[in-house]
Design a protein around this motif. Sequence first.
Motif, short mmCIF file in Angstrom:
data_model
loop_
_atom_site.label_atom_id
_atom_site.label_comp_id
_atom_site.label_asym_id
_atom_site.label_seq_id
_atom_site.Cartn_x
_atom_site.Cartn_y
_atom_site.Cartn_z
N ASP A 373 0.88 -1.29 -0.06
CA ASP A 373 0.04 0.01 -0.15
C ASP A 373 0.76 0.99 -0.08
N ASP A 374 0.29 2.37 -0.41
CA ASP A 374 0.79 3.69 -0.47
C ASP A 374 2.30 3.62 -1.14
N GLU A 430 -4.74 4.13 -6.24
CA GLU A 430 -5.64 4.72 -5.32
C GLU A 430 -6.03 6.05 -5.45
MG MG Z 1 -3.21 3.57 0.44
#
Ligand code: MG
Length: 490
Positions: A373-374, A430
């Motif tokens: 993620d990220d 995202e």
């Molecule tokens: Mg994220």
Amino acid sequence: MSVNAWLTLTVLSLLLAAMAFYLYWRERKHRLVLAAKLELATRKIESNLIFDDLTGLLSRVGFNAVVDKAIAQVEVGGGNFCVIYVALDNFGLLNDAFGQTSGDSLLRTVSKRLATCAGPKAEVCRITSGEFALIVGGDMGYGRSIAVRVTEVLSEPLKFDATHTVLSCSIGIAEYPTHGARAKLLANAALAMRSVKVNGGGDYCQYDPKMGVEVRDEALLINDLRRALDAGQLELYFQPKVDAFSLQVTAAEALLRWHHPTRGFVSPVVFIPLAERYGLIGAIGDWVIEEACLKAAGWRERGLRMRVAVNISGYQMREDDLVERIEAALQRNNLQPGRFTCEITESVAMEDTKVTQATFEKMRQAGFHVSIDDFGTGFSSLAMLRRLPAAELKIDRAFVTDLEDREDARSIAQSIVNMAKALNLHVVAEGVETQGQCNLLVEMGCHELQGFLFSKPIRAEDLEWLALDNKRQDVQFRPSLFMDTMDANL
Ligand code: MG
Ligand code: C2E
Ligand code: MG
């Protein structure tokens, strides 16, 4: 009296006198030895109180004595001095992962480095575990320059348990007399240090009177959070991930919501770090896993086969039975491991600690779908990325937001897509909010998209309704998701 009797009496008297003298001499010697031993022991106790056994630095008691002396000097001659509170980031973690002996040797190295960078007029003390304090003569400007120096010196690579580690630290500075009397000085420097920690560590900041208010508010919030689970105030919302070409839903990410009785909605960005710091993340994380599995089982019963994604915090990654607990939750709800996505932020994924890497390995063996993620904000090494059992990279929202306006964001997003493809990984973007961003990401070759353009995080029931009623044309569910035979690696 005869001469003999007189002689005997004299000899006896002399003998008695010699014996008395001997007894007196022995007693005196004994007393002297005792007194010397007592003095030695007292000095040792005093020195133990003043100096830290492990590092040889001043102890807390020694620190107080130095502060008293510094205050007395300021009161006579004017001027100021600073207390610089230095806390190693993640020291507890290193200690747990590598054991106390390695932790102790790291603390000794840190102590030596601190002593060299603080200058001859400074005093260094160990407050507790991985936390130190420096007293340096001079104003806040000088204190800041020492904080910069400490950061530099501690960030030089060091050998730790056969690996090379780079340490980071959080530093708070309080100045005397501006930032409080003797009793408050260390506490205020510690408060400033905590505010750096809360914001991710690796920095320094000076004390500000507002900080006390923030800490009190945090204490109230954590108190309420302890009750939130049992009181049913936590809820999972779900945000769909959609296929970049067909726009059909492939997965749903569980995002935690806290409905606070008086404050209203509290963001996970606020309470998840609190839960991590105060040891509540284990219980909350378990609830999230169970609840996400339960909802996914409900979708499955209604014929939906999309993956469910759960955010796993760094603290959870360090629990050695995390994977077993997820497996148990999956079994209870009759779900396949490949349908469960673990979203782990890039910064946690790149932690090269034994426990984190062991959890990754267990995730691979269990067959979970792992997503980083990220992605793009950390400092991932390609070698590390290759070793991780990840199937998916999620481009951080920051790059997606700037996509239409900034060339550098476009370059970074494109490099992430290229790198993911080279490593045979799926790429998800995202935070997609506009059609322009969506078009650019599709052009770049992103596989899946997630963001307000398609759907905000919504209740599980609404997601189901969206899927089964399917009146919305922009988000549809893949027909294949309804089939049991679907490829788990879609
Ligand atoms: Mg994220
Ligand atoms: P994340 O996992 O990166 O989640 C994405 C965040 O971006 C979510 O915020 C989501 O609501 C938001 N978002 C999604 N699309 C858009 C968009 O188009 N525009 C904008 N402005 N925002 C968008 P949220 O729900 O506030 O969650 C924030 C972070 O909190 C998450 O980041 C995740 O790191 C953490 N979090 C949330 N739930 C959990 C949980 O159950 N466990 C753990 N450990 N962390 C969680
Ligand atoms: Mg996430």
